[in-house]
Design an enzyme around this catalytic site. Structure first.
Site, mmCIF file in Angstrom:
data_model
loop_
_atom_site.group_PDB
_atom_site.id
_atom_site.type_symbol
_atom_site.label_atom_id
_atom_site.label_comp_id
_atom_site.label_asym_id
_atom_site.label_seq_id
_atom_site.Cartn_x
_atom_site.Cartn_y
_atom_site.Cartn_z
ATOM 1 N N ARG A 87 68.991 98.713 53.120
ATOM 2 C CA ARG A 87 67.844 99.459 52.821
ATOM 3 C C ARG A 87 68.006 100.630 53.699
ATOM 4 O O ARG A 87 68.975 100.689 54.450
ATOM 5 C CB ARG A 87 66.398 98.848 53.250
ATOM 6 C CG ARG A 87 66.363 98.577 54.669
ATOM 7 C CD ARG A 87 65.125 98.423 55.261
ATOM 8 N NE ARG A 87 64.751 97.723 56.467
ATOM 9 C CZ ARG A 87 64.953 98.488 57.716
ATOM 10 N NH1 ARG A 87 65.155 99.864 57.509
ATOM 11 N NH2 ARG A 87 64.866 97.878 58.818
ATOM 12 N N GLY A 89 66.429 103.387 56.080
ATOM 13 C CA GLY A 89 65.685 103.809 57.313
ATOM 14 C C GLY A 89 66.446 103.003 58.498
ATOM 15 O O GLY A 89 67.569 102.779 58.554
ATOM 16 N N THR A 92 63.268 98.142 62.668
ATOM 17 C CA THR A 92 61.754 97.681 62.589
ATOM 18 C C THR A 92 61.761 96.247 62.813
ATOM 19 O O THR A 92 62.817 95.634 63.054
ATOM 20 C CB THR A 92 61.198 98.327 61.338
ATOM 21 O OG1 THR A 92 59.577 98.050 61.437
ATOM 22 C CG2 THR A 92 61.525 97.138 59.959
ATOM 23 N N GLY A 173 60.910 97.296 50.768
ATOM 24 C CA GLY A 173 59.719 97.821 50.542
ATOM 25 C C GLY A 173 58.885 98.177 52.034
ATOM 26 O O GLY A 173 59.323 99.100 52.648
ATOM 27 N N CYS A 191 61.848 102.647 63.890
ATOM 28 C CA CYS A 191 62.131 103.472 62.870
ATOM 29 C C CYS A 191 62.939 104.680 63.685
ATOM 30 O O CYS A 191 63.377 105.762 62.851
ATOM 31 C CB CYS A 191 61.107 104.048 62.098
ATOM 32 S SG CYS A 191 60.041 102.665 61.203
#
Length: 234
Positions: A87, A89, A92, A173, A191
């Site tokens: 993904r 980013g 997290t 998501g 992040c």
């Protein structure tokens, strides 16, 4: 109105949920490959999955390992999983008390604009927060949803977003902190953003929030923002 197949996966480990998303995405890619490029409507199936994960740190393909402040040995001792993902980013955390949403949507049947898709995900969360009297905000240049203070360094991030899109089909998501143990975020630079805080509904409202209640508010707002009808997959 587009139909979206919905499933509440309950509690599921991160890798199993990732594998499921990949399976759904690849199934849609096969359908696209079997369809004429001139087709007005793609025969793909849209999905939306809700889940809670056991403790896990995940880092995106553009993430930086220096934002991981905990050793592999300590993760193992504390039974925290770790995954490098595909993904967008940075780093997290996912864990109990956090509502994770994985839409597997074919944007060719919505709007082929990743920026708009991300803003719509943020809007769903912003509307959910409004149900609890909280004003969620966007932060310029930073994907996600924040509760803002007069001093920007005291902004609190309540929802992280990171997605992947292949052939206009989305996966991964958002993660909304509901009753999340925020101490897990002390072991990372969430992040990749330094000097800002992370928060949860529980912390902001000073009480535990029923997860089933948040799920109902979330799914209602998802349907409104994306103009879809959720149908039970189970």
């Amino acid at each position: 109105m587009q139909k979206v197949m919905f499933s509440d996966l309950g509690k599921m480990n991160y890798k199993s949920a990732w594998d499921l998303q990949e399976k759904l995405l690849q199934g849609n890619v096969i359908l696209k490959n079997q369809t004429s490029l001139s087709a007005d409507v793609m025969p793909t199936v849209n999905y939306m999955l809700l889940v809670e994960h056991p403790p896990v740190y995940t880092i995106g393909k553009s993430g930086h390992m220096e934002n991981v402040l905990i050793s592999q040995e300590e993760m193992h001792e504390r039974e925290i999983a770790f995954f490098k993902t595909n993904r967008g980013g940075d780093i997290t955390f996912h864990g109990p008390g956090q509502l994770v949403c994985y839409p597997v949507l074919d944007l060719e049947n919505f709007n082929t604009d990743i920026g708009k898709y991300l803003r719509n995900l943020e809007e769903v969360v912003i509307r959910c927060l409004a149900n609890y009297g909280l004003t969620g905000k966007r932060s310029a240049g930073e994907t996600g949803v924040w509760l803002q203070a007069e001093n920007n360094e005291q902004d609190r991030k309540i929802c992280a977003i990171g997605v992947r899109c292949s052939r206009w089909i989305t996966m991964h998501g958002l993660a909304l902190n509901v009753n999340t143990d925020l101490s897990y975020f002390d072991n990372i630079v969430p992040c990749g953003i330094r000097n800002k805080q992370v928060t949860s509904l529980q912390k902001e409202l000073n009480k535990e929030i029923p997860m089933h209640e948040v799920k109902k508010i979330f799914t209602d707002n998802f349907q409104d923002v994306f103009e879809v009808k959720l149908l039970d997959l189970d």
